[in-house]
Scaffold this motif. Structure first.
Motif, PDB file in Angstrom:
ATOM      1  N   GLY A  62       0.815  -1.210   0.000  1.00  0.00           N
ATOM      2  CA  GLY A  62       0.000   0.000   0.000  1.00  0.00           C
ATOM      3  C   GLY A  62       0.847   1.258   0.000  1.00  0.00           C
ATOM      4  O   GLY A  62       2.060   1.226   0.235  1.00  0.00           O
ATOM      5  N   GLY A  63       0.210   2.393  -0.251  1.00  0.00           N
ATOM      6  CA  GLY A  63       0.927   3.650  -0.336  1.00  0.00           C
ATOM      7  C   GLY A  63       0.828   4.522   0.899  1.00  0.00           C
ATOM      8  O   GLY A  63       1.393   5.611   0.938  1.00  0.00           O
ATOM      9  N   ARG A  64       0.094   4.063   1.941  1.00  0.00           N
ATOM     10  CA  ARG A  64      -0.076   4.866   3.158  1.00  0.00           C
ATOM     11  C   ARG A  64       0.295   4.034   4.377  1.00  0.00           C
ATOM     12  O   ARG A  64      -0.531   3.318   4.939  1.00  0.00           O
ATOM     13  N   PRO A  65       1.556   4.076   4.805  1.00  0.00           N
ATOM     14  CA  PRO A  65       1.967   3.346   6.012  1.00  0.00           C
ATOM     15  C   PRO A  65       1.132   3.771   7.211  1.00  0.00           C
ATOM     16  O   PRO A  65       0.800   4.952   7.381  1.00  0.00           O
ATOM     17  N   GLY A  66       0.793   2.790   8.041  1.00  0.00           N
ATOM     18  CA  GLY A  66       0.045   3.074   9.259  1.00  0.00           C
ATOM     19  C   GLY A  66      -1.459   3.065   9.095  1.00  0.00           C
ATOM     20  O   GLY A  66      -2.185   3.071  10.087  1.00  0.00           O
ATOM     21  N   MET A  67      -1.944   3.049   7.860  1.00  0.00           N
ATOM     22  CA  MET A  67      -3.391   3.016   7.635  1.00  0.00           C
ATOM     23  C   MET A  67      -3.871   1.566   7.627  1.00  0.00           C
ATOM     24  O   MET A  67      -3.195   0.685   7.102  1.00  0.00           O
ATOM     25  N   ILE A  68      -5.030   1.338   8.227  1.00  0.00           N
ATOM     26  CA  ILE A  68      -5.575  -0.013   8.340  1.00  0.00           C
ATOM     27  C   ILE A  68      -6.647  -0.231   7.278  1.00  0.00           C
ATOM     28  O   ILE A  68      -7.581   0.565   7.148  1.00  0.00           O
ATOM     29  N   SER A  69      -6.499  -1.314   6.537  1.00  0.00           N
ATOM     30  CA  SER A  69      -7.507  -1.718   5.560  1.00  0.00           C
ATOM     31  C   SER A  69      -7.989  -3.115   5.917  1.00  0.00           C
ATOM     32  O   SER A  69      -7.201  -3.973   6.327  1.00  0.00           O
ATOM     33  N   ALA A  70      -9.293  -3.345   5.750  1.00  0.00           N
ATOM     34  CA  ALA A  70      -9.891  -4.638   6.085  1.00  0.00           C
ATOM     35  C   ALA A  70     -11.297  -4.677   5.492  1.00  0.00           C
ATOM     36  O   ALA A  70     -11.678  -3.810   4.704  1.00  0.00           O
ATOM     37  N   ALA A  71     -12.075  -5.680   5.874  1.00  0.00           N
ATOM     38  CA  ALA A  71     -13.478  -5.740   5.458  1.00  0.00           C
ATOM     39  C   ALA A  71     -14.219  -4.557   6.071  1.00  0.00           C
ATOM     40  O   ALA A  71     -13.976  -4.201   7.222  1.00  0.00           O
TER      41      ALA A  71
END
Length: 495
Positions: A62-71
């Motif tokens: 991903g391009g944004r460290p520290g950001m959380i992606s999930a369902a």
């Protein structure tokens, strides 16, 4: 050397804080993922596997460290009819196609459209999500869950979350709240709802799963509309969340890389029996507030989610929901931009209308895309109106010559002002001079209106002189004029 430096920064800097932040997020993800799976009408493991897969993959590419992606709920609500009418296998296929659409979006650089999202829209988006996060906790605080024990544990959780940082920063306060309340609940057997009440946790690892659907044109027609909607909403929420995390951390992110990452993450997730997802502002705020800034925290969140549900499922199932409700209320309070109340008093009223409209539409429809598109549309309208007000028009009559001096930005929103300023069928006037030294023509509406004015004046037998077109405007006029004759006869275009 640069690659080594980036790796050290993203994976090796401050590992203890990054690990603990990821652990907090993992615990908060469990009920969220189960709840989103229930919304979509599928087994809880579909949401949990998706959250694990998306978080781990996005942490690496991903391009944004520290950001959380999930369902996420934003994507889950879109697939309810698909699952209901065709079954979960079609959901897996739609998730794969969603990833392909997002990869195409990255190739087309659709991430650049974020430049047209105003600050007022982002503020409205943040405030609306904060409200939705809080509203999502209400089922745990009302109805059968309305007990003094529940409220006491939520209050205790908030007290720990806000009070502990004043004593120590060794452990993230949300994690401390979950551990303390879980221990109290288990030891005293407090009668409150638990994570296990949300749904059955899986006891096995995810594995490669090819969607069991017919590979036909008809199948593509079924899943493509859902995949396109999922891809659009997922990217919209992800890129907006990335901008918000950029502001929170005072760093920049690579939106194109994030778009690619979201596409690859969803593509792979569809092949392990997961549902589509995107960035989550709530979990991202938890991560940032807990000290997570790098890729390691996102990676730990995904891995620890799988470890907790598969390896420690019976223990995790006993975590009291009030502890997680307290964490999410903290997230809601932290996410809401409280300064927006005072900003209303000194911000321009169009900006306030855009912000409030975005909040109202998102909260009313629970659809982030509708709210954001409403805000963007209003921003565009207000901007066009503001630019229109900057147009200046002067005219002078000198014996038999009528001179018009136009200034400002001439585009579809201001062309009517030019036409209304013109005097047609004037007696005693044989020459009309149109001076546009201080004007700039932007679109075919502007060239078309100029064409219309000149042609009408010439049809009246008047001599028309058009002077002052700058080079860009002249190029536009020559390229898009509907009627070449007037400009050819003038011979002054570009002066």
């Amino acid at each position: 050397m640069a690659i080594h430096s980036d790796f050290k920064r993203d994976w090796l800097s401050n590992p203890k804080t990054e690990f603990l932040a990821g652990l907090v997020v993992a615990l908060a993800l469990i009920p969220e993922a189960i709840g989103f799976a229930i919304i979509a009408g599928v087994d809880p493991r579909v949401g949990l596997y998706a959250s694990f897969s998306i978080a781990v993959i996005i942490s690496m590419i991903g391009g944004r460290p520290g950001m959380i992606s999930a369902a996420t709920a934003a994507v889950a609500v879109l697939v309810v009819p698909l699952v209901r009418d065709h079954g979960v296998e079609y959901l897996f296929a739609a998730t794969i196609l969603m990833g392909i659409f997002q990869a195409i979006a990255a190739l087309l650089r659709l991430d650049l459209l974020m430049r047209f999202v105003s600050r007022s829209v982002i503020t409205g988006f943040v405030n609306a999500l904060a409200i939705l996060i809080f509203m999502a906790q209400l089922p745990q605080l009302t109805g059968e869950a309305f007990t003094w024990q529940t409220y006491a544990m939520v209050a205790a959780g908030l007290a720990i979350i806000y009070g502990l940082p004043k004593l120590t920063s060794w452990v993230p306060s949300p994690l401390a709240a979950i551990i303390v309340l879980a221990a109290v609940s288990m030891y005293f057997r407090v009668d409150v709802s638990t994570v296990g009440d949300m749904g059955e946790l899986p006891d096995s690892l995810p594995w490669i799963h090819i969607p069991q659907i017919p590979i036909t044109w008809e199948t593509l027609q079924i899943i493509a509309p859902y995949s396109l909607a999922m891809a659009a909403v997922g990217l919209l929420e992800s890129l907006l969340t990335a901008s918000i995390v950029d502001d929170m951390t005072e760093t920049r992110s690579d939106k194109k890389r994030e778009t690619y990452g979201q596409g690859i993450a969803n593509f792979v997730t569809g092949f392990i029996g997961g549902m589509g997802g995107c960035a989550m502002i709530g979990q991202s705020v938890i991560n940032i507030k807990s000290g997570g800034r790098r890729r390691l925290s996102t990676f730990v969140a995904g891995v620890m989610l799988l470890v907790l549900i598969v390896g420690l499922g019976p223990l995790v199932a006993q975590i009291p929901m009030p502890a997680l409700v307290a964490v999410m209320i903290f997230v809601s309070i932290s996410t809401f931009r409280w300064k927006s109340f005072t900003e209303i008093t000194h911000h321009p009223w169009p900006s306030n209308v855009v912000m409030i409209a975005t909040v109202v539409m998102v909260v009313a429809t629970h659809d982030l895309s509708i709210g954001v598109l409403t805000g963007v549309l209003l921003s565009g309208i207000f901007f066009a109106w503001k630019v229109r007000q900057l147009v200046t028009i002067q005219d002078f009559v000198e014996v038999t010559t009528h001179r018009y001096v136009f200034g400002g930005q001439i585009f579809f929103g201001s062309v009517d002002m030019l036409y209304e300023a013109m005097e047609f069928n004037e007696e005693g006037i044989d020459t009309v001079v149109i001076d546009v030294h201080d004007a700039h023509f932007w679109d075919i509406s502007a060239t078309g209106m100029l064409d219309k004015i000149v042609e009408r004046l010439q049809n009246e037998g008047k001599t028309v002189e058009l002077i002052g077109l700058n080079e860009a405007s002249a190029t536009l006029v020559e390229k898009y004029s509907d009627n070449d004759r007037p400009f050819e006869s003038l011979g002054v275009v570009g002066h």
